[in-house]
Scaffold this motif. Structure first.
Motif, PDB file in Angstrom:
ATOM      1  N   HIS A  54       0.945  -1.522   0.161  1.00 24.12           N
ATOM      2  CA  HIS A  54      -0.068   0.608  -0.368  1.00 24.12           C
ATOM      3  C   HIS A  54       0.313   1.306  -0.452  1.00 24.12           C
ATOM      4  CE1 HIS A  54       0.589  -0.466   4.164  1.00 24.12           C
ATOM      5  NE2 HIS A  54       1.029   0.989   4.250  1.00 24.12           N
ATOM      6  N   GLU A  55       2.223   1.147  -0.013  1.00 26.96           N
ATOM      7  CA  GLU A  55       3.546   2.238   0.483  1.00 26.96           C
ATOM      8  C   GLU A  55       3.020   2.862  -1.359  1.00 26.96           C
ATOM      9  OE1 GLU A  55       6.805   0.876   2.497  1.00 26.96           O
ATOM     10  OE2 GLU A  55       4.899   0.421   4.450  1.00 26.96           O
ATOM     11  N   LEU A  56       2.689   1.777  -2.013  1.00 22.67           N
ATOM     12  CA  LEU A  56       3.541   2.086  -3.570  1.00 22.67           C
ATOM     13  C   LEU A  56       2.799   4.192  -3.766  1.00 22.67           C
ATOM     14  CD1 LEU A  56       3.853  -0.525  -5.081  1.00 22.67           C
ATOM     15  CD2 LEU A  56       5.506   0.818  -4.456  1.00 22.67           C
ATOM     16  N   PRO A  57       1.554   4.225  -4.001  1.00 24.65           N
ATOM     17  CA  PRO A  57       0.464   3.108  -2.942  1.00 24.65           C
ATOM     18  C   PRO A  57      -0.566   2.415  -3.880  1.00 24.65           C
ATOM     19  CG  PRO A  57      -0.405   5.016  -3.258  1.00 24.65           C
ATOM     20  CD  PRO A  57       1.643   5.244  -4.451  1.00 24.65           C
ATOM     21  N   LEU A  58      -0.630   1.343  -3.195  1.00 20.57           N
ATOM     22  CA  LEU A  58      -1.779   0.324  -3.846  1.00 20.57           C
ATOM     23  C   LEU A  58      -2.818   0.609  -3.466  1.00 20.57           C
ATOM     24  CD1 LEU A  58       0.423  -3.019  -5.223  1.00 20.57           C
ATOM     25  CD2 LEU A  58      -0.926  -0.963  -6.896  1.00 20.57           C
ATOM     26  N   ARG A  59      -4.313   0.390  -3.983  1.00 19.99           N
ATOM     27  CA  ARG A  59      -5.461   0.292  -2.688  1.00 19.99           C
ATOM     28  C   ARG A  59      -5.036  -1.378  -2.456  1.00 19.99           C
ATOM     29  NH1 ARG A  59     -10.440   0.666  -6.609  1.00 19.99           N
ATOM     30  NH2 ARG A  59     -10.862  -1.774  -6.047  1.00 19.99           N
ATOM     31  N   ARG A  60      -5.742  -1.107  -0.456  1.00 22.71           N
ATOM     32  CA  ARG A  60      -5.501  -2.526   0.184  1.00 22.71           C
ATOM     33  C   ARG A  60      -6.252  -3.827   0.092  1.00 22.71           C
ATOM     34  NH1 ARG A  60      -2.468  -2.296   5.076  1.00 22.71           N
ATOM     35  NH2 ARG A  60      -2.158   0.323   5.446  1.00 22.71           N
ATOM     36  N   ASP A  61      -7.086  -3.491  -0.942  1.00 25.83           N
ATOM     37  CA  ASP A  61      -7.567  -4.903  -1.434  1.00 25.83           C
ATOM     38  C   ASP A  61      -7.035  -5.457  -3.262  1.00 25.83           C
ATOM     39  OD1 ASP A  61      -8.597  -2.786  -3.290  1.00 25.83           O
ATOM     40  OD2 ASP A  61     -10.651  -3.568  -4.314  1.00 25.83           O
ATOM     41  N   ARG A  62      -5.950  -4.831  -3.627  1.00 23.05           N
ATOM     42  CA  ARG A  62      -5.528  -4.904  -4.564  1.00 23.05           C
ATOM     43  C   ARG A  62      -3.879  -5.439  -4.393  1.00 23.05           C
ATOM     44  NH1 ARG A  62      -8.227  -3.738  -8.961  1.00 23.05           N
ATOM     45  NH2 ARG A  62      -9.381  -2.072  -9.192  1.00 23.05           N
ATOM     46  N   THR A  63      -3.595  -5.548  -3.308  1.00 21.73           N
ATOM     47  CA  THR A  63      -1.919  -6.249  -2.538  1.00 21.73           C
ATOM     48  C   THR A  63      -2.136  -7.680  -2.400  1.00 21.73           C
ATOM     49  OG1 THR A  63      -2.270  -6.026  -0.687  1.00 21.73           O
ATOM     50  CG2 THR A  63      -2.354  -3.857  -1.545  1.00 21.73           C
ATOM     51  N   ALA A  64      -2.982  -7.939  -2.351  1.00 21.11           N
ATOM     52  CA  ALA A  64      -2.686  -9.997  -1.531  1.00 21.11           C
ATOM     53  C   ALA A  64      -2.454 -10.513  -2.973  1.00 21.11           C
ATOM     54  CB  ALA A  64      -4.275 -10.534  -1.477  1.00 21.11           C
ATOM     55  N   VAL A  65      -2.774  -9.850  -4.399  1.00 19.20           N
ATOM     56  CA  VAL A  65      -2.122 -11.450  -5.869  1.00 19.20           C
ATOM     57  C   VAL A  65      -1.408 -10.296  -6.404  1.00 19.20           C
ATOM     58  CG1 VAL A  65      -4.127 -12.976  -5.473  1.00 19.20           C
ATOM     59  CG2 VAL A  65      -4.487 -11.140  -6.205  1.00 19.20           C
ATOM     60  N   PHE A  66      -0.771  -9.145  -6.471  1.00 20.79           N
ATOM     61  CA  PHE A  66      -0.540  -7.611  -7.169  1.00 20.79           C
ATOM     62  C   PHE A  66       0.634  -8.392  -7.389  1.00 20.79           C
ATOM     63  CE2 PHE A  66       2.123  -4.144  -7.331  1.00 20.79           C
ATOM     64  CZ  PHE A  66       1.762  -3.753  -9.635  1.00 20.79           C
ATOM     65  N   VAL A  67       1.620  -8.647  -6.422  1.00 17.15           N
ATOM     66  CA  VAL A  67       3.009  -9.996  -8.169  1.00 17.15           C
ATOM     67  C   VAL A  67       3.179 -10.423  -8.290  1.00 17.15           C
ATOM     68  CG1 VAL A  67       5.623  -9.910  -7.038  1.00 17.15           C
ATOM     69  CG2 VAL A  67       3.707  -8.286  -5.015  1.00 17.15           C
ATOM     70  N   GLY A  68       2.101 -11.734  -8.194  1.00 16.10           N
ATOM     71  CA  GLY A  68       1.879 -12.507  -9.128  1.00 16.10           C
ATOM     72  C   GLY A  68       1.422 -11.875 -10.617  1.00 16.10           C
ATOM     73  N   GLY A  69       0.229 -10.732 -10.158  1.00 12.94           N
ATOM     74  CA  GLY A  69      -0.255 -10.493 -11.942  1.00 12.94           C
ATOM     75  C   GLY A  69       0.975  -9.812 -12.238  1.00 12.94           C
ATOM     76  N   LEU A  70       1.614  -8.969 -11.494  1.00 17.83           N
ATOM     77  CA  LEU A  70       2.909  -8.135 -12.534  1.00 17.83           C
ATOM     78  C   LEU A  70       3.713  -9.163 -12.971  1.00 17.83           C
ATOM     79  CD1 LEU A  70       4.006  -5.165 -12.702  1.00 17.83           C
ATOM     80  CD2 LEU A  70       5.382  -5.571 -10.470  1.00 17.83           C
ATOM     81  N   CYS A  71       4.759  -9.959 -12.182  1.00 14.37           N
ATOM     82  CA  CYS A  71       5.605 -11.353 -13.119  1.00 14.37           C
ATOM     83  C   CYS A  71       5.045 -11.496 -14.075  1.00 14.37           C
ATOM     84  CB  CYS A  71       6.161 -11.968 -11.965  1.00 14.37           C
ATOM     85  SG  CYS A  71       6.560 -11.604 -10.330  1.00 14.37           S
ATOM     86  N   ILE A  72       3.681 -12.111 -14.206  1.00 17.46           N
ATOM     87  CA  ILE A  72       2.483 -12.737 -15.207  1.00 17.46           C
ATOM     88  C   ILE A  72       3.314 -11.778 -16.475  1.00 17.46           C
ATOM     89  CG2 ILE A  72       0.604 -13.964 -16.262  1.00 17.46           C
ATOM     90  CD1 ILE A  72       0.345 -14.886 -13.487  1.00 17.46           C
ATOM     91  N   LEU A  73       2.427 -10.450 -16.212  1.00 22.25           N
ATOM     92  CA  LEU A  73       2.620  -9.418 -17.727  1.00 22.25           C
ATOM     93  C   LEU A  73       3.867  -8.658 -17.914  1.00 22.25           C
ATOM     94  CD1 LEU A  73       1.163  -7.628 -18.557  1.00 22.25           C
ATOM     95  CD2 LEU A  73       0.669  -5.462 -17.137  1.00 22.25           C
ATOM     96  N   ILE A  74       4.797  -9.104 -16.789  1.00 21.66           N
ATOM     97  CA  ILE A  74       5.659  -8.776 -17.260  1.00 21.66           C
ATOM     98  C   ILE A  74       6.541 -10.162 -18.038  1.00 21.66           C
ATOM     99  CG2 ILE A  74       8.100  -8.245 -17.121  1.00 21.66           C
ATOM    100  CD1 ILE A  74       7.566  -7.552 -14.146  1.00 21.66           C
TER     101      ILE A  74
END
Length: 310
Positions: free
Chosen positions: A254-274
């Motif tokens: 959330h410090e990025l900032p990301l909404r807290r309801d999006r943080t739980a799976v954000f990194v997994g999705g980011l790596c797939i998108l990259i």
């Protein structure tokens, strides 16, 4: 069909359940009355035997009971509900479908990855009716990722891949620690699954790429918070990846900032998108006009407005 005939499309995704209620326009098309999205994270409940646990089922039942109340004034024949990757692979699929149908009050169709991809493309390209522009659509779901290339609203080639933001999050970031090694492993594993299919997509080609899932919305929200243009580019994604690694933990995203309801799976999705951008050679991604549920609505409207054979 009256001008205000109402329809509902429900998408039981592996991360979120979605409901759209719309009214058909007499001149064609539809107008959205309301949208609902509820984080169920069904894929997070899959164990090694591909059985969805009771906690995840409970979250689904709670959501569907809420949806049922919202559907009270819509005819059953105007409601279509589909389930995607997690219910496709769940070993307790029949038990879940029975419970979910009872809670929702209408039938649930478990669709194939091919059908899912086609619906996503139809919803994502609804703004291109009459166009022959070559388009590529990406959808990173909770347990599957769809890649579709076509001309205008007509898909030409599509694939559904067995990787998604919830599954990748659990596989590579299960302890919620974010490291460069884990991110590189997640990206490399995604690229390996994509590699054999890249040639056909590149052969067909595209002029524009659209993203149709929560990962893209989260990234565009982040760009908006920084007063950047609403287009995701490959260079900026690498910057975000570096920031995520520097943060080091899911609970601090959330410090990025990301909404807290999006943080739980954000990194997994980011790596797939990259991985998708690197493997397919994509430089820029726009947000799609719609996704699977919009595709469902378009199919429903096409069915009720089709000429009778009688």
């Amino acid at each position: 069909m009256t001008q205000e005939a109402r329809f509902a499309a429900i998408d039981l995704g592996s991360n979120s359940f979605h409901l759209i209620i719309a009214a058909a326009k007499r001149a064609g098309g539809y107008r959205i009355i309301s949208r609902y999205r509820h984080k169920v994270r069904l894929a997070a409940g899959l164990d090694q035997q591909l059985r969805v646990n009771d906690a995840a089922i409970g979250r689904g039942l709670q959501c569907l009971s809420m949806f049922r109340n919202m559907l009270a004034d819509i005819p059953l024949g105007h409601i279509r509900c589909v389930a995607t990757a997690t219910l496709r692979k769940a070993s307790n699929q029949q038990q879940m479908i029975a419970q979910f149908e009872e809670a929702l009050g209408c039938p649930i169709e478990v669709i194939s990855g091919h059908t899912e991809a086609k619906l996503i493309y139809q919803g994502a390209t609804s703004a291109y009716a009459g166009s022959s522009k070559p388009l590529l659509v990406l959808d990173i779901g909770g347990a599957s990722t769809e890649v579709i290339v076509g001309h205008g609203t007509e898909p030409l080639h599509l694939e559904s891949f067995d990787l998604g933001c919830v599954v990748w999050q659990q596989r590579f970031f299960h302890n919620q620690t974010i490291s460069a090694t884990a991110c590189n492993d997640a990206i490399a594993s995604a690229r390996a699954l994509l590699a054999d299919h890249v040639g056909r997509f590149k052969e067909l080609g595209w002029e524009q790429v659209s993203g149709a899932s929560g990962t893209f919305r989260a990234l565009l929200d982040l760009r908006q918070s920084r007063q950047l243009t609403p287009v995701i580019d490959a260079t900026w994604l690498q910057q975000v990846l570096a920031e995520v690694i520097a943060v080091g933990h899911v609970q601090r995203l959330h410090e990025l900032p990301l909404r807290r309801d999006r943080t739980a799976v954000f990194v997994g999705g980011l790596c797939i998108l990259i991985a998708l951008l690197e493997e397919l050679g994509i430089h820029r991604v726009h947000l799609a006009a719609g996704a699977l549920r919009e595709g469902l609505l378009l199919q429903q409207l096409a069915a009720v407005t089709a000429p009778s054979n009688s």
